[in-house]
Design a protein around this motif. Structure first.
Motif, short mmCIF file in Angstrom:
data_model
loop_
_atom_site.label_atom_id
_atom_site.label_comp_id
_atom_site.label_asym_id
_atom_site.label_seq_id
_atom_site.Cartn_x
_atom_site.Cartn_y
_atom_site.Cartn_z
N LEU A 1 -13.51 78.28 48.99
CA LEU A 1 -11.80 78.50 49.14
C LEU A 1 -10.98 79.87 49.13
CD1 LEU A 1 -11.65 77.02 45.74
CD2 LEU A 1 -11.10 75.78 47.85
N CYS A 2 -11.61 81.18 48.90
CA CYS A 2 -11.05 82.00 49.54
C CYS A 2 -11.04 81.65 50.85
CB CYS A 2 -11.77 83.47 48.96
SG CYS A 2 -11.51 83.22 47.34
N LEU A 3 -12.49 82.01 52.07
CA LEU A 3 -12.46 81.75 53.10
C LEU A 3 -11.13 80.39 54.33
CD1 LEU A 3 -16.72 81.80 54.49
CD2 LEU A 3 -14.52 83.08 55.58
N ILE A 4 -11.39 79.59 53.42
CA ILE A 4 -10.20 78.88 54.12
C ILE A 4 -8.76 79.54 54.32
CG2 ILE A 4 -9.42 76.53 53.36
CD1 ILE A 4 -11.20 75.43 52.04
N ALA A 5 -8.35 79.82 52.33
CA ALA A 5 -6.84 80.50 52.89
C ALA A 5 -6.53 81.83 53.56
CB ALA A 5 -7.13 80.94 50.94
N GLY A 6 -7.82 82.36 53.60
CA GLY A 6 -8.31 83.41 54.56
C GLY A 6 -7.85 83.25 56.03
N MET A 7 -8.31 82.20 56.73
CA MET A 7 -8.29 82.44 57.44
C MET A 7 -7.05 81.32 57.95
SD MET A 7 -11.98 81.35 58.30
CE MET A 7 -11.56 79.61 59.07
N VAL A 8 -6.74 80.76 57.32
CA VAL A 8 -5.78 79.39 57.66
C VAL A 8 -4.24 80.78 57.69
CG1 VAL A 8 -3.79 78.06 56.79
CG2 VAL A 8 -5.91 77.52 56.71
N PHE A 9 -4.10 81.76 56.94
CA PHE A 9 -3.29 82.42 56.42
C PHE A 9 -3.26 83.08 57.43
CE2 PHE A 9 -1.40 86.66 54.52
CZ PHE A 9 0.18 85.99 54.43
N GLY B 1 10.73 77.61 50.14
CA GLY B 1 9.69 78.65 52.27
C GLY B 1 8.83 77.18 52.02
N VAL B 2 7.92 76.80 50.98
CA VAL B 2 6.85 76.08 50.43
C VAL B 2 7.36 74.55 51.40
CG1 VAL B 2 5.42 74.74 49.50
CG2 VAL B 2 5.38 77.22 49.90
N ILE B 3 8.21 73.82 50.63
CA ILE B 3 8.82 72.12 50.71
C ILE B 3 9.65 72.48 52.37
CG2 ILE B 3 10.14 70.43 50.19
CD1 ILE B 3 9.51 71.45 46.60
N GLY B 4 10.77 73.06 52.19
CA GLY B 4 11.12 73.26 53.63
C GLY B 4 10.55 73.29 55.21
N THR C 1 -1.19 72.10 54.73
CA THR C 1 -2.40 72.63 54.57
C THR C 1 -1.73 73.94 54.69
OG1 THR C 1 -3.85 70.72 54.71
CG2 THR C 1 -4.73 73.34 54.86
N GLU C 2 -1.23 74.56 55.76
CA GLU C 2 -0.45 76.02 55.88
C GLU C 2 0.55 75.88 54.87
OE1 GLU C 2 -0.84 75.50 60.93
OE2 GLU C 2 0.90 74.67 60.19
N ALA C 3 0.99 75.10 54.47
CA ALA C 3 2.62 75.76 53.97
C ALA C 3 1.37 76.26 52.13
CB ALA C 3 3.26 75.02 53.96
N ALA C 4 0.98 74.87 52.43
CA ALA C 4 -0.03 75.46 50.58
C ALA C 4 -0.57 76.96 50.56
CB ALA C 4 -1.35 74.65 50.08
N VAL C 5 -1.18 77.59 52.21
CA VAL C 5 -2.04 78.54 52.07
C VAL C 5 -0.67 79.73 51.66
CG1 VAL C 5 -3.24 80.10 53.77
CG2 VAL C 5 -3.93 77.66 53.24
N VAL C 6 -0.06 79.48 52.13
CA VAL C 6 1.51 80.28 52.39
C VAL C 6 1.74 81.08 50.76
CG1 VAL C 6 3.64 81.14 53.58
CG2 VAL C 6 2.04 80.63 54.58
N LEU D 1 1.81 83.77 48.57
CA LEU D 1 3.01 84.41 47.90
C LEU D 1 3.28 84.15 46.88
CD1 LEU D 1 6.10 82.85 50.13
CD2 LEU D 1 5.39 84.58 50.20
N ALA D 2 2.38 83.44 45.83
CA ALA D 2 2.01 83.10 45.23
C ALA D 2 1.10 84.50 44.42
CB ALA D 2 1.47 81.92 44.06
N LEU D 3 0.46 84.83 44.68
CA LEU D 3 -0.21 85.74 44.43
C LEU D 3 0.40 87.48 44.15
CD1 LEU D 3 -3.60 85.16 45.87
CD2 LEU D 3 -3.83 85.93 43.73
N PHE D 4 0.76 87.12 45.30
CA PHE D 4 1.90 88.74 45.22
C PHE D 4 3.26 88.80 44.93
CE2 PHE D 4 6.12 90.80 47.03
CZ PHE D 4 6.30 91.07 47.31
N LEU D 5 3.56 87.64 44.40
CA LEU D 5 4.24 87.18 43.50
C LEU D 5 3.94 88.10 42.04
CD1 LEU D 5 7.49 85.75 43.40
CD2 LEU D 5 6.95 84.31 42.02
#
Lengths: 189, 434
Positions: free
Chosen positions: A20-28, B233-236, B246-251, B255-259
């Motif tokens: 899961l971390c890898l998915i998040a890291g790569m996509v981000f 941000g996510v929905i927009g 998927t990309e919006a979810a990862v962002v 951001l949630a981690l940052f928060l």
């Protein structure tokens, strides 16, 4: 034996979490690259064009690994959904019999699934099947993760079956009891 | 085997397996394996392995663990406390006052979390004790919480809409956007009812808290703004076509981690707990989807869904009659099954029928989720009721009785989206093409 099994479930779960971390890291990284290119464009620069090749495919493979390797841990934490309405009304003795029957069916089904998942991996390996993307990834690798996850899941169910037959408490039963003792909602639907 | 005895037999097997407590995902799989075994000569196991691999190996489905993870991270922050402190001062003038905090808090939390039980638990943990301390009517406090907790399913990101999208091969982005207006509509219906109720029952409302000056209110709300920014941000970005779900979810996760980090709630153990929780929950849902995919393929071999669709097409039922029948069917089913199981079963068996009746599949997803929401608050199996039972100690039937008015409001909402399908379909049509 007990210690080894617990280590096995834990190890599979850690691998799932790492996927899961890898998915998040790569996509981000990919999104950040795109944003960076957008920013370059604003200043009239040509985009750098950072690209993780075959990202969508790799993310799909990692999702398979994450989902199946987490199965045993998820079952043992009492996260898997079942209908306990009828079961809960039975007297203790018949309840135990139904519980054992259900576990036996589960072991048979997942064992059967495991057998064919392994066949599936061997077949992909024999015919050298690869993914379509820029990087041709041999499909047997993520498929092996799926088979391994189902295998560990089967072992865990068998573990619980043996527990139930020998009069002990199942892992998910224990987890459920703990959960209702301190209600918290996250992770349930 | 003839179609009718085959359907009856498969239905009976599935019913027995589910009722005896075999896990839902495995029950679906077992019924699928049996159906394949009875209809074609290929080994069911081979069909099962290929089908499951094909259904889980998906870029779009990767949004599922990511959105669950984002919710798990925010669940472990002080979001709930901030929500109450931030919303309460703004509600003092509205009839019903702090009862609206339940509804709005749930609506906002629903927009960061895809689960209704998590929404109910998070808001309820904070709001119920506060409402009780201030002497609010208990029936309304609990009823509005249970009702608005279900908004978690409809307001994106919604786990159940991802499941529906994956099971029916529809665009998850469009489904998310389609859920926005009906979700807001439902929240408005709840708030409207609360206003009317409190105007009629003035005697049962406690005295208002002293008013807080405007600037102080803004200051109290400051910690809510990052979350509101995260949501929009996510929905927009999905709506505007900048990012796939998927990309919006990862962002959203980042951001949630940052928060969490910036508010000092991101300890090492909180991070690992959130990740572990996400991994477990998504494994549960993915296995149900995998089981459903086996059942769907098996059903295709049996020809049962096709025959059902043909039957419906020949009968020339009006869509309204069909939907009325389906609503009753789903509400009854929802008394015994959880929402995700209902959605995947629907996708396996009755989707061709829906297409034959000429209904839009995206619209039907929103309708289905709305009906499934009602199942969250119907006894004997209603996850929101369980959560509130655990929190208040009230018997589940008592909680259900308190929630009844909100159940009726949901029926009104179902009627509204049937009468005005554009409520769900207008926003997706305006989405930037991607």
């Amino acid at each position: 034996m007990r210690g080894f099994l617990n280590q096995l479930y834990k190890f599979a779960e850690i691998l799932a979490m790492a996927a899961l971390c890898l998915i998040a890291g790569m996509v981000f990284a990919q999104v950040a690259g795109r944003v960076f290119d957008g920013a370059l464009g604003l200043f009239g620069q040509s985009p750098y064009g950072f690209l993780i090749p075959s990202l969508a495919e790799i993310a799909g493979f990692l999702l398979v690994a994450a989902s199946f390797l987490a199965l045993a841990g998820s079952m043992r934490a009492g996260e898997q959904i079942r209908v306990t309405l009828a079961l809960g009304r039975l007297p203790a003795r018949s309840r135990l019999i139904v519980e054992i029957a259900v576990l036996a069916i589960a072991v048979l089904l997942t064992g059967y699934f495991f057998f064919y998942a392994v066949q599936f991996v061997l077949q992909s390996h024999r015919y050298n099947e690869v993914s379509y993307g820029i990087i041709p990834i041999p499909l047997f690798i993520p498929q092996a993760a799926m088979a391994a996850g189902i295998g560990i899941f089967t072992v865990s169910l068998l573990d619980d079956l043996i527990c139930a037959v020998s009069g002990g408490e199942t892992s998910y039963g224990k987890a459920d009891a703990e959960k209702s003792a301190n209600v918290h909602g996250a992770g349930e639907l | 085997m003839e179609l009718l005895p085959l359907s009856i037999m498969l239905g009976a097997v599935m019913l027995v397996l589910l009722a005896s407590g075999l896990w839902v995902a495995l029950s679906l799989m077992a019924a699928g394996v049996l159906a394949v075994y009875l209809t074609i000569s290929a080994p069911p196991g081979a069909v099962m392995a290929t089908t499951v691999w094909g259904s889980v190996n998906s870029w779009d489905l990767a949004a599922l663990p990511m959105f669950i993870w984002m919710g798990e991270i925010l669940f472990r922050t002080r979001l709930a406390e901030d929500m109450f402190a931030g919303l309460a001062p703004w509600m003092q003038r509205l009839p019903g006052r702090l009862l609206h905090v339940n509804i709005l808090g749930c609506a906002i939390f629903a927009a960061v979390s895809g689960s209704s039980a998590a929404t109910t638990a998070t808001i309820g943990r904070m709001a119920l004790p506060e409402l009780e301390k201030r002497g609010y009517d208990q029936r309304m406090a609990i009823g509005s919480l249970a009702g608005s907790g279900t908004l978690g399913l409809l307001i994106p990101p919604s786990i159940i809409l991802i499941v529906y999208g994956a099971a029916t091969e529809q665009s998850i982005a469009r489904l998310f956007i389609a859920g926005v207006l009906p979700g807001i509509m439902l929240a408005v219906l709840f708030m409207g009812y609360t206003v009317v109720w409190s105007l009629i029952n003035r005697g049962r409302m406690p005295a208002a808290d002293p008013r807080i000056p405007y600037l102080k209110r803004l200051w109290e709300t400051r910690r809510l703004f990052p979350v509101l920014a995260l949501i929009s941000g996510v929905i927009g970005s999905i709506y505007a076509g900048f990012a796939s779900p998927t990309e919006a979810a990862v962002v959203g996760v980042v951001l949630a981690l940052f928060l969490a980090w910036s508010t000092g709630t991101l300890s090492r153990s909180a991070f690992v707990d959130a990740l572990r929780g996400a991994s477990r929950t998504s494994a549960m849902i993915v296995l149900i989807l995998a089981g459903a995919s086996v059942l769907t393929v098996a059903m295709g071999y049996t020809g049962i869904p096709r025959a059902l669709a043909q039957f419906i097409a020949e009968q020339q039922y009006s869509p309204y009659a069909l939907l009325a029948a389906l609503t009753v069917f789903f509400v009854v089913l929802g008394c015994f099954l959880d929402g995700i199981s209902i959605v995947v079963l629907t996708a396996s068996i009755i989707l061709p029928m829906i297409e034959a009746a000429g209904l839009d599949i995206i619209w039907f997803g929103i309708y289905l989720v709305l009906v499934v929401e009602m199942s969250q608050i119907t006894p004997p199996v209603g996850f929101n009721l369980f959560v509130i039972q655990g929190m208040t100690g009230h018997n589940i039937l008592k909680v259900a009785a308190m929630t009844l008015p909100f159940f009726f409001l949901m029926i009104v909402a179902v009627g509204l989206i049937i009468a005005f399908p554009q409520l769900a379909l207008w926003l997706p049509e305006t989405m930037l093409a991607r």
